[in-house]
Design an enzyme around this catalytic site. Structure first.
Site, PDB file in Angstrom:
ATOM      1  N   ASP A 152       0.932  -1.204   0.027  1.00 27.87           N
ATOM      2  CA  ASP A 152       0.138  -0.106   0.210  1.00 27.87           C
ATOM      3  C   ASP A 152       1.085   1.264   0.119  1.00 27.87           C
ATOM      4  OD1 ASP A 152      -2.061   1.834   0.398  1.00 27.87           O
ATOM      5  OD2 ASP A 152      -3.081   0.797   2.026  1.00 27.87           O
ATOM      6  N   ASP A 153       0.941   1.834  -0.810  1.00 31.26           N
ATOM      7  CA  ASP A 153       1.606   3.266  -1.211  1.00 31.26           C
ATOM      8  C   ASP A 153       2.935   3.232  -1.274  1.00 31.26           C
ATOM      9  OD1 ASP A 153      -1.050   4.371  -0.970  1.00 31.26           O
ATOM     10  OD2 ASP A 153      -0.602   5.601   0.994  1.00 31.26           O
ATOM     11  N   LYS A 180      -6.481  -5.113   3.416  1.00 37.57           N
ATOM     12  CA  LYS A 180      -7.322  -4.078   3.398  1.00 37.57           C
ATOM     13  C   LYS A 180      -8.285  -4.391   2.189  1.00 37.57           C
ATOM     14  CE  LYS A 180      -6.419   0.612   1.525  1.00 37.57           C
ATOM     15  NZ  LYS A 180      -5.557   1.773   1.673  1.00 37.57           N
ATOM     16  N   HIS A 195       1.576   2.191   4.040  1.00 41.81           N
ATOM     17  CA  HIS A 195       0.400   3.192   4.204  1.00 41.81           C
ATOM     18  C   HIS A 195       0.565   3.988   5.545  1.00 41.81           C
ATOM     19  CE1 HIS A 195      -3.394   4.857   4.698  1.00 41.81           C
ATOM     20  NE2 HIS A 195      -3.648   4.940   3.239  1.00 41.81           N
ATOM     21  N   ASP A 248      -0.308  -0.805  -4.798  1.00 34.35           N
ATOM     22  CA  ASP A 248      -1.610  -0.169  -5.287  1.00 34.35           C
ATOM     23  C   ASP A 248      -1.488   1.185  -6.191  1.00 34.35           C
ATOM     24  OD1 ASP A 248      -1.188   1.207  -3.056  1.00 34.35           O
ATOM     25  OD2 ASP A 248      -3.195   1.236  -2.469  1.00 34.35           O
TER      26      ASP A 248
END
Length: 542
Positions: free
Chosen positions: A41-42, A136, A228, A333
């Site tokens: 994520d990120d 998530k 994230h 992502d």
């Protein structure tokens, strides 16, 4: 006579044994592969060692050395749309997630995955797989749209966009957040003193695989929220990076660019993109430098810990004899985080305590994201390469060549058809009596197998009014509210420093027509100020 009888018996025995061996080999060859799909994520384009980073990522480096990397792999610019495309093989609007998990009251912007767009869980279940998810979700907050209701046999994780790594206390202001954890459909309350979310997601995933029906292959979607925000890491992981970032972001992004060149992931003559709005490292005071280096140390510790956990999962699959028959994919992502979340009082509910600890609500912002995305332009939520290009690694059974770096030009919607191709599963035309959307992507398995493969269809994108079209090596970009097309030749200028739109008006006209046709087919609205008022989210400038 006795010798003759013994001889006949021996021939019969050997024949049976040979027949059993052949049947066993035939059964093994027909055995469907397991699938492990890992999404960070990120995470920025150059945050892994095998993509040029100084962060310690031995597990993913090994995966890359045993598998294949794609240097031009694209997602959408932000989390929920990217997860939608990954899960469904659809462009996000077609699946109902054209913005976030907020309902605008029109098709394409419903805030959850519609029933016409099947999830990987649903499709792999039709192929006889046990299906599991950890991490998530972020593609539907109401119970009818949760993982167990969309094809997954079991789930451990959270429904919203972000969660604390140490506890389940609310992070954000406003309505009650769904970021607390769930086991299946039930709320999970933490009762461990040493709880750290990345560790727990991995432990639950291993438990799912251990408990699966023996006769079934498995599909496992590992949707880690690391790295994230908030910047939360274990002290022992942070300690590994003390002093590692004292040289500052200007030097580190150059160093990464040099590493990426040596790896063969970029061309030698590309220009590293420089965001002129960001402060030079040498302009900071000693106190400011100390604050900023801590943020990057914590971020690096989160990536390090993520790699440790991926290593635990792969090691379990190896020791249990399942890894050689398992497809493993890793990607992010979107590009690296752009917002200074801790300084957003209209959003943040709590932000107390040092960076890295449970009470903090900090991100490392564009200042360090320019390192994570080096040498590419811009960040998460942007249609430029820094917002949409991510690391991509795949290792799969029967792979002929290892440690390949392929150019690609592939998109996240291509993952479902590729996996179905590998697993030899037919995508259904109807599901539970509903006619489903046909897959929008293309299988890139021929590319992985060494064929001269190129995507037949262009790639299109829209989010928050920003637009993009990829047509081979050419890329058109239009940033809201200006809505003027820029044009870049990614083969010569992937860092998007030279806008060639004025010299190719015919190409711009062609891309505009392609985009409009795609928008009509996918229910994409022209973004407006009225639509912006329907969401509390604020997009930062590119």
């Amino acid at each position: 006579m006795r010798i003759l009888v013994l001889g006949i018996a021996m021939v019969f025995f050997l024949g049976c044994k040979e027949g059993k061996t052949e049947k066993k080999e035939e059964t093994e060859s027909l055995k469907k592969p397991n699938i492990v799909l890992i999404m960070a994520d990120d995470m920025g384009f150059s945050d892994l060692g095998n993509y040029g980073s100084e962060i310690n990522t031995p597990s993913l480096d090994r995966l890359a050395s045993e598998g294949t990397r794609i240097s031009r792999f694209y997602t959408n610019t932000i989390c929920a749309p990217s997860r939608t495309s990954l899960l469904t093989g659809q462009y996000p609007h077609k699946a109902g997630m054209g913005f976030f998990n907020e309902d605008f009251g029109v098709p394409g912007y419903e805030g959850y995955l519609n029933k016409e767009s099947l999830t990987l869980g649903e499709v792999f279940k039709t192929g006889g797989y046990a299906t599991y998810m950890a991490g998530k979700w972020h593609v539907g907050n109401e119970k009818p749209h949760w993982p167990l209701q969309r094809g997954f046999d079991n789930f451990f994780g959270f429904l919203d966009g972000g969660a604390s790594y140490f506890d389940t206390k609310p992070l954000l202001k406003g309505p009650p957040s769904t970021a607390f954890l769930y086991e299946g459909n039930e709320v999970y309350n933490i009762n461990k003193e040493d709880f750290y979310l990345t560790d727990e997601l991995t432990s639950r995933a291993i438990d799912f695989v251990k408990d699966k029906p023996e006769e079934k292959p498995f599909f496992l979607y590992m949707a880690y929220n690391s790295p994230h925000w908030p910047l939360h890491a274990k002290p022992e992981d942070i300690a590994k990076y003390k002093g590692k970032y004292d040289a500052g972001w200007d030097e580190l992004r150059k160093l990464r660019f040099e590493n990426i060149k040596k790896l063969g992931l970029v061309n030698e003559d590309w220009n590293i993109f420089k965001d002129k709005l960001l402060p030079p490292w040498d302009s900071l005071s000693a106190e400011e430098k100390s604050e900023w280096t801590l943020k990057m140390e914590v971020y690096a510790a989160m990536v390090d810990n993520l790699d440790q956990n991926i290593g635990k999962l792969l090691n379990y699959l190896g020791t249990s004899g399942q890894l050689d028959n398992t497809v493993v994919i890793f990607l992010s992502d979107n590009g690296a985080e752009n917002m200074d979340v801790g300084k957003m009082p209209f959003t943040v509910k709590r932000n107390e305590g040092p960076v890295g600890t449970a009470g903090s609500m900090e991100a490392y912002t564009k200042n360090w994201a320019q390192v994570s995305n080096s040498p590419l332009r811009s960040y998460k939520s942007s249609p430029y390469e820094g917002g949409v290009a991510t690391p991509f690694i795949i290792r799969y059974p029967g792979q002929k060549e290892k440690s390949n770096i392929l150019k690609g030009g592939t998109h996240v919607i291509d993952i479902m058809p590729t996996l179905l191709n590998i697993a030899q599963i037919d995508y259904p035309e109807t599901y539970n009596g509903i006619k489903v959307n046909s897959l929008a992507g293309e299988s890139f398995l021929p590319l992985l197998q060494g064929e001269d493969w190129k995507r037949e269809q262009p790639i299109c994108f829209e989010w928050f009014g920003d637009r993009a079209v990829w047509l081979g090596d050419l890329k058109g970009v239009s940033v809201y509210p200006g809505n003027t097309w820029e044009l870049y030749d990614l083969a010569a200028d992937r860092t998007e420093t030279n806008n060639i739109a004025d010299s190719q008006p015919e190409t711009i006209a062609k891309m505009d027509a392609i985009y409009n046709e795609w928008a009509n087919a996918n229910g994409v609205f022209a973004w407006s100020e009225e639509m912006s008022k329907k969401t509390p989210f604020r997009k930062s400038p590119h």
